[in-house]
Scaffold this motif. Structure first.
Motif, PDB file in Angstrom:
ATOM      1  N   VAL A  87       0.834  -1.203   0.000  1.00 47.92           N
ATOM      2  CA  VAL A  87       0.000   0.000   0.000  1.00 47.92           C
ATOM      3  C   VAL A  87       0.868   1.252   0.000  1.00 47.92           C
ATOM      4  O   VAL A  87       0.633   2.200  -0.763  1.00 47.92           O
TER       5      VAL A  87
ATOM      6  N   PHE B 205      -0.458  -5.584  -6.067  1.00 48.95           N
ATOM      7  CA  PHE B 205      -1.432  -6.146  -5.128  1.00 48.95           C
ATOM      8  C   PHE B 205      -1.820  -7.579  -5.480  1.00 48.95           C
ATOM      9  O   PHE B 205      -1.699  -8.022  -6.618  1.00 48.95           O
TER      10      PHE B 205
ATOM     11  N   LEU C 294      -7.857  -2.232  -3.644  1.00 51.38           N
ATOM     12  CA  LEU C 294      -6.667  -1.521  -3.187  1.00 51.38           C
ATOM     13  C   LEU C 294      -6.111  -0.606  -4.274  1.00 51.38           C
ATOM     14  O   LEU C 294      -5.678   0.519  -3.991  1.00 51.38           O
TER      15      LEU C 294
ATOM     16  N   VAL D 181      -6.142   3.389  -3.327  1.00 51.20           N
ATOM     17  CA  VAL D 181      -4.813   4.002  -3.223  1.00 51.20           C
ATOM     18  C   VAL D 181      -4.626   5.071  -4.287  1.00 51.20           C
ATOM     19  O   VAL D 181      -4.147   6.180  -4.006  1.00 51.20           O
TER      20      VAL D 181
END
Length: 466
Positions: free
Chosen positions: A271, A391, A399, A403
């Motif tokens: 992340v 990811f 995600l 993000v």
């Protein structure tokens, strides 16, 4: 999934291989390109309309200066809705598949844009006019929040392992196409129509006309097959992902080591690396594509025609830069290319901005094209494939979308504002712009340096790349 199952996985529980033809890949590529082009066309159409006519049409009841501020504020509303839409749609995309979600996002985004073209004006319905405009902007942003991320994920999961970068670069090319198309439509309108006619009814043409692209994109996506990686995921049964509890039970029974590790490990490093890669590119984009044009026009007092012209020229060069960088990322690895491109950007910031600050039109064109293509478009080309690749399969879409949108709002929200305030305090000096671009670029460089290589990894792996 390949015929040989992963270590620790019972082959009998593995889903069958999802076969895709070259035609399927072509449809996925066109789908991603169209969706991104429509997204950026929608926002650019509104951006130009807000600057040119909306203050007179939807906010005409008060002070003229305040009307301009309100028109621009309504433009920003669309960006506020993006992270919410990213989370909402991307979670569904990880649960039931990418295809359905991408159909809904482009429908919502395109319908909102088309409906803007038929809105009543302030003169006709009063305060209801700007309220309806805000509602449509929210809908537009809500759909757009998951669009470009979904397109990147879909192409990453469709493309051959050694061609992911150049295939996914079509998403970044869509941004250029949408921006240029919207700018071209407005340029034609202003060239062939009287200003009074544009304000009276001509402004509606590009918004209503965007429905043609939306309908074509919907047709392409309706005939698009689901991502093969999604169908090959071990946690997908009958087209739907298992719950966390169900997956843990199945993984324990089958000794699926990769899945058990993914359920235990938090993707914190993935992340953070993805956030700062995106933060660097988005920050540079906000400075170069938004603030720097204002700096050239207002602070340097260069003719107003120069700003749009250099953006068009640099964007056209981008049609070469974006696929080239995607190809090089496939050949040499995306981490290495991030390091090279970010380092090159750091080296070029001072000389290119000094060229722009020279007030010589030729030098401005060269300086802007160099820094725009290296610091913005080049990084965008790698970003569209890198973040989905980093990811794991189970939550890749969620995600990636969250993000991307949060990093972009932070970077593009603070970058131009700080630049404008700092330049004003420094009495027109270009040094603050150099410093800010250095910070943004360095964040992407450091993120790439601390990350392990992620290029070409197995996208069916539920674990993050780091």
């Amino acid at each position: 999934m390949s015929s040989s199952s992963a270590p620790g996985v019972d082959a009998s529980t593995s889903p069958p291989v999802a076969k895709r033809s070259v035609g399927d890949l072509a449809r996925a590529a066109v789908s991603g390109w169209l969706g991104t082009a429509l997204e950026f066309m929608d926002f650019q159409l509104y951006s130009l309309a807000a600057a040119l006519v909306f203050s007179q049409i939807f906010f005409a009841g008060g002070d003229a200066a305040m009307a301009v501020v309100l028109a621009m504020a309504t433009y920003g509303v669309g960006y506020v809705a993006r992270p919410v839409g990213a989370f909402f749609f991307a979670r569904i995309g990880d649960k039931i598949g990418r295809k359905q979600v991408l159909f809904y996002t482009i429908l919502l985004m395109g319908a909102a844009t088309t409906l803007i073209g038929v809105l009543p004006t302030y003169e006709q319905v009063g305060i209801l006019a700007p309220i309806l405009l805000v509602v449509l902007r929210l809908a537009q942003g809500f759909g757009a929040g998951a669009e470009i991320s979904g397109a990147g994920v879909m192409l990453a999961e469709y493309a051959p392992d050694n061609r992911r970068g150049i295939v996914a670069s079509l998403v970044a090319l869509g941004t250029n196409c949408g921006t240029l198309f919207a700018s071209g439509i407005w340029a034609i309108l202003l060239a062939v129509m009287m200003e009074s006619d544009v304000i009276a009814w001509g402004w509606r043409i590009p918004f209503i006309g965007s429905a043609v692209i939306m309908l074509f994109a919907l047709w392409v996506r309706f005939n698009l097959k689901e991502s093969p990686v999604f169908e090959e995921r071990t946690d997908v049964v009958d087209g739907k992902a298992l719950s966390r509890a169900e997956l843990h039970k199945v993984a324990t029974e089958t000794n699926d080591i990769r899945t058990l590790e993914s359920l235990q490990k938090k993707p914190l490093k993935a992340v953070l690396v993805s956030f700062f890669l995106r933060f660097g590119q988005a920050g540079n984009s906000g400075i170069v594509q938004t603030y720097l044009i204002s700096f050239i026009t207002i602070t340097l007092a260069i003719s107003k025609e120069v700003g749009p012209e250099i953006v068009i020229v640099s964007s056209l060069i981008g049609f070469l830069t974006i696929p080239l960088v995607g190809f090089l990322g496939d050949k040499f690895g995306r981490r290495r290319m991030y390091i090279v491109m970010s380092a090159l950007s750091l080296v070029l910031i001072v000389p290119t901005l000094l060229m722009i600050n020279s007030r010589e039109v030729g030098a401005i064109f060269v300086g802007y094209a160099l820094i725009h293509n290296i610091s913005v478009l080049g990084l965008a080309s790698m970003e569209n494939i890198s973040i989905p690749e980093i990811f794991g399969a189970r939550n890749r879409y969620t995600l990636t979308a969250v993000v991307r949108e949060i990093a972009a709002i932070v970077a593009t929200g603070i970058g131009p504002v700080i630049a404008a305030a700092w330049v004003a305090a420094a009495t027109g000096s270009i040094v603050p712009i150099m410093v800010l671009m250095g910070v943004f670029t360095a964040s992407a460089l450091v993120a790439a340096i601390v990350a392990p290589e992620w290029t070409g990894r197995d996208l069916r792996d539920p674990r993050p790349a780091m």
